[in-house]
Design a protein around this motif. Sequence first.
Motif, short mmCIF file in Angstrom:
data_model
loop_
_atom_site.label_atom_id
_atom_site.label_comp_id
_atom_site.label_asym_id
_atom_site.label_seq_id
_atom_site.Cartn_x
_atom_site.Cartn_y
_atom_site.Cartn_z
N VAL A 1 -1.52 0.64 -5.13
CA VAL A 1 -1.73 -0.47 -4.20
C VAL A 1 -1.66 -1.77 -5.01
O VAL A 1 -2.39 -1.93 -5.99
N PHE B 1 -0.38 4.63 6.99
CA PHE B 1 -0.27 3.18 7.04
C PHE B 1 -0.95 2.59 8.28
O PHE B 1 -1.66 1.58 8.19
N PHE C 1 0.86 -1.19 0.00
CA PHE C 1 0.00 0.00 0.00
C PHE C 1 0.89 1.24 0.00
O PHE C 1 1.31 1.73 1.04
N ASP C 2 1.20 1.72 -1.20
CA ASP C 2 2.06 2.90 -1.33
C ASP C 2 1.23 4.15 -1.58
O ASP C 2 0.00 4.11 -1.60
N THR C 3 1.90 5.27 -1.78
CA THR C 3 1.20 6.55 -1.88
C THR C 3 0.40 6.70 -3.17
O THR C 3 -0.59 7.41 -3.20
N HIS C 4 0.82 6.03 -4.25
CA HIS C 4 0.14 6.19 -5.53
C HIS C 4 -0.32 4.87 -6.15
O HIS C 4 -0.99 4.89 -7.18
N PRO D 1 2.73 13.95 2.91
CA PRO D 1 3.35 12.63 2.78
C PRO D 1 4.34 12.31 3.89
O PRO D 1 4.73 11.17 4.07
N ASP E 1 4.42 2.38 1.99
CA ASP E 1 4.97 3.64 2.49
C ASP E 1 3.92 4.74 2.59
O ASP E 1 4.26 5.92 2.73
N HIS E 2 2.64 4.37 2.53
CA HIS E 2 1.59 5.40 2.66
C HIS E 2 1.69 6.06 4.04
O HIS E 2 1.87 5.37 5.04
N SER F 1 9.54 2.50 4.62
CA SER F 1 9.58 2.84 3.20
C SER F 1 10.70 2.11 2.46
O SER F 1 10.69 2.05 1.23
N LEU G 1 -2.25 10.66 -3.96
CA LEU G 1 -1.83 11.30 -2.70
C LEU G 1 -2.13 12.78 -2.85
O LEU G 1 -1.41 13.51 -3.52
#
Length: 327
Positions: free
Chosen positions: A197, A280, A192-195, A223, A276-277, A314, A217
């Motif tokens: 999944v 998280f 589950f990242d910022t931009h 961030p 790295d969301h 991250s 995001l």
Amino acid sequence: MALSVFSSRSKVINLVFNDQYIRYVELKQSTPPVPLRWGEKKLSPGMISDGKIVDFDTLSMVIDECIQDWKINKREVRFIVPDSIVIIRKLSIPSDIAVDEINSYIYLELGATIHLPFEHAVFDTVIMSKAGEKQEIILFAAPEKNVLEYSDLLSEAKLKPIAADISPLANYRLFSAATDELEKANAILVQFDTHLVSMTIFEGAFPLFLRHLSIELNDWLNPDAMSVQQDGVGQVNELNYQFEDVYKEISKLMDFYTYSFTQGKKMIEQIAVNGDHPLFERILAEMGERFTIPVKPITYDGSLHAEMEEFPRSYYLGLGLGLKEVK
């Protein structure tokens, strides 16, 4: 699980690319390996888009800066191919095809009995099982052009690419280093990242399906913070809608596995989450409330090494990539 075999090497640099950054992790060769150095270079919009290199020349200059800043000149490197260009499929092939002939068989069948959403592919395979006249294999594939661009990018910068990998396997290694639960379960690993999944179904050590979903995001979500700058109900609702879409997609994938793929014979037993969301912890809590099966974060216990500063989540993908050759 060894999907590709490379000789043991020391102090190989592990690189993770996506649309927003390049990250590196270097491991100290110990048992278990310990993160020695790590770092990040943020990318300007448009250099990489949907995992594909768009501005090769500018990205080359960024790589040169990274080499100088990180002091990795002429080093051997592994890199993770972005999830958005990767395909994972389970295939049935004749059992009389020898292990060293499987890739040649796949190459001949591409476009005939095996179809991919791109014309030219780089791929790897692993045998999952063999019974009677058939053997089940897992096929990992990506567009040849896009993968070779990453390899060429690194080679032109005088680095030495020795292996390409995918994030589900990096996450699997890291989670398996702490527990053997995945080896005995049917699970979904979520990055589950910022931009983006990414969701991967595993049967024990074998990844079967990879799905990804783009998210945004927003400017009002810092961030580097763990909370939303709540200056509008609409903004918070927009974030909630995005998360809800992701949770629904995970549910759909679980249902597909249970009711379509296994005809009700198996079900997903666990969800492991990395990413790295900045929210998280909230994501982890919401998934724990929504799903009736265990939801666990992929972790690394840095406390085992008192001399090491806290290792940021991250960089977990880079760490998992670095465990590629650890037995």
